[in-house]
Design a protein around this motif. Structure first.
Motif, PDB file in Angstrom:
ATOM      1  N   GLY A 103      42.223  29.849  37.452  1.00 50.81           N
ATOM      2  CA  GLY A 103      40.976  29.347  38.025  1.00 50.81           C
ATOM      3  C   GLY A 103      39.750  29.655  37.195  1.00 50.81           C
ATOM      4  O   GLY A 103      38.648  29.790  37.731  1.00 50.81           O
ATOM      5  N   ASN A 113      36.554  27.906  37.797  1.00 54.38           N
ATOM      6  CA  ASN A 113      35.810  28.254  39.016  1.00 54.38           C
ATOM      7  C   ASN A 113      35.217  29.656  38.973  1.00 54.38           C
ATOM      8  O   ASN A 113      34.120  29.884  39.490  1.00 54.38           O
ATOM      9  CB  ASN A 113      36.717  28.145  40.244  1.00 54.38           C
ATOM     10  N   ASN A 114      35.942  30.601  38.387  1.00 50.24           N
ATOM     11  CA  ASN A 114      35.519  32.005  38.450  1.00 50.24           C
ATOM     12  C   ASN A 114      34.984  32.579  37.141  1.00 50.24           C
ATOM     13  O   ASN A 114      34.531  33.718  37.101  1.00 50.24           O
ATOM     14  CB  ASN A 114      36.674  32.880  38.954  1.00 50.24           C
ATOM     15  N   GLU A 167      41.495  34.096  43.681  1.00 51.02           N
ATOM     16  CA  GLU A 167      42.297  33.102  42.956  1.00 51.02           C
ATOM     17  C   GLU A 167      42.760  33.643  41.613  1.00 51.02           C
ATOM     18  O   GLU A 167      43.929  33.471  41.216  1.00 51.02           O
ATOM     19  CB  GLU A 167      41.467  31.831  42.746  1.00 51.02           C
ATOM     20  N   HIS A 168      41.868  34.310  40.919  1.00 49.16           N
ATOM     21  CA  HIS A 168      42.190  34.865  39.608  1.00 49.16           C
ATOM     22  C   HIS A 168      43.246  35.968  39.716  1.00 49.16           C
ATOM     23  O   HIS A 168      44.236  35.986  38.972  1.00 49.16           O
ATOM     24  CB  HIS A 168      40.909  35.409  38.963  1.00 49.16           C
TER      25      HIS A 168
END
Length: 255
Positions: free
Chosen positions: A219, A222-223, A230-231
């Motif tokens: 991710g 996104n991160n 998620e990571h």
């Protein structure tokens, strides 16, 4: 006298930034609800504009003080990427002109991605010079994140087209023979440092989006490499990848 339509009034309001405009008093006496709603929205917009103007003036105080001492090429320096578990730390050094005009510039963390992108383009257009410094995950693991951040700032300074005569730095002191000012939370207090934080943030985020294509499942798009749910789930499921920082927890416990 022909009565203006509500749409005509709305259109006119988009061009008015003065509360003393005689039309405002005239429309305030208009009993139509659509006109009154338009005036409420106009007032909110104007208050936001006035707040941005006040902040812009406040954030120029360090630059104005430096110019009062005779300095002309004043550079703001900031970095992003100290906290992530993956990717590089990126620094930017930005020299702005004395007549710089761009409302909305602030600490990059306080801005939406869309706003950062918009401001990034304008900063690129108006800046006298912009320097970029980047230190990768391997060097971060070798010398620690504080020293890597300092190194990235030094590289950004050297990347400028001109040698500045005064440095405004976000919470850091550089080992150079140029007068400098270390400003705590400088990205929210100095317009030059804020501009540098925006440039560094946009460049790093775009780089992490590219890494997301090379290393899917974490991710990164996104991160930006930060330790989000998620990571961390991606690390649990597929282990670490090439750009992870091996001295950062919880990754160091997996090596």
């Amino acid at each position: 006298m022909k009565t203006e339509s509500i749409q005509q009034i709305k259109t006119a309001l988009t061009t008015i930034d003065n509360r003393e405009d005689k039309r405002i008093q005239q429309w305030q006496a208009d009993e139509r609800s659509g006109v009154q709603q338009a005036l409420v929205q106009w007032d909110k917009r104007l208050k936001r504009h006035e707040k941005e103007l006040a902040l812009f003036e406040e954030m120029q105080s360090f630059e104005k003080n430096a110019r009062a001492k005779g300095h002309r090429l004043i550079v703001g320096i900031d970095e992003v990427g100290r906290g992530p578990l993956a990717g590089p730390v990126v620094a930017a050094a930005v020299i702005l002109p004395e007549n710089f005009q761009l409302l909305g510039v602030n600490d990059s963390k306080k801005l939406s991605a869309k706003k950062r992108d918009e401001l990034y383009d304008e900063i690129q257009n108006q800046a006298i010079s912009i320097g970029i410094g980047m230190v990768d995950h391997n060097k971060i693991d070798e010398i620690n994140i504080y020293q890597a951040s300092k190194m990235a700032m030094g590289i950004a300074l050297e990347d400028l087209c001109f040698i500045p005569d005064y440095l405004l730095i976000d919470a850091m002191t550089l080992d150079v023979k140029i007068p400098q000012e270390n400003i705590i939370k400088g990205d929210a207090r100095s317009i030059s440092i804020a501009a540098a934080s925006i440039v560094a943030k946009v460049i790093r985020d775009r780089l992490m989006e590219d890494y997301a294509k090379m290393y899917p499942g974490y991710g990164f798009e996104n991160n930006a490499g930060y330790g989000t749910k998620e990571h961390l789930l991606g690390i649990q499921q597929q282990g670490i990848c090439t750009i992870h920082r091996k001295t950062f927890a919880p990754i160091k416990d997996m090596c």
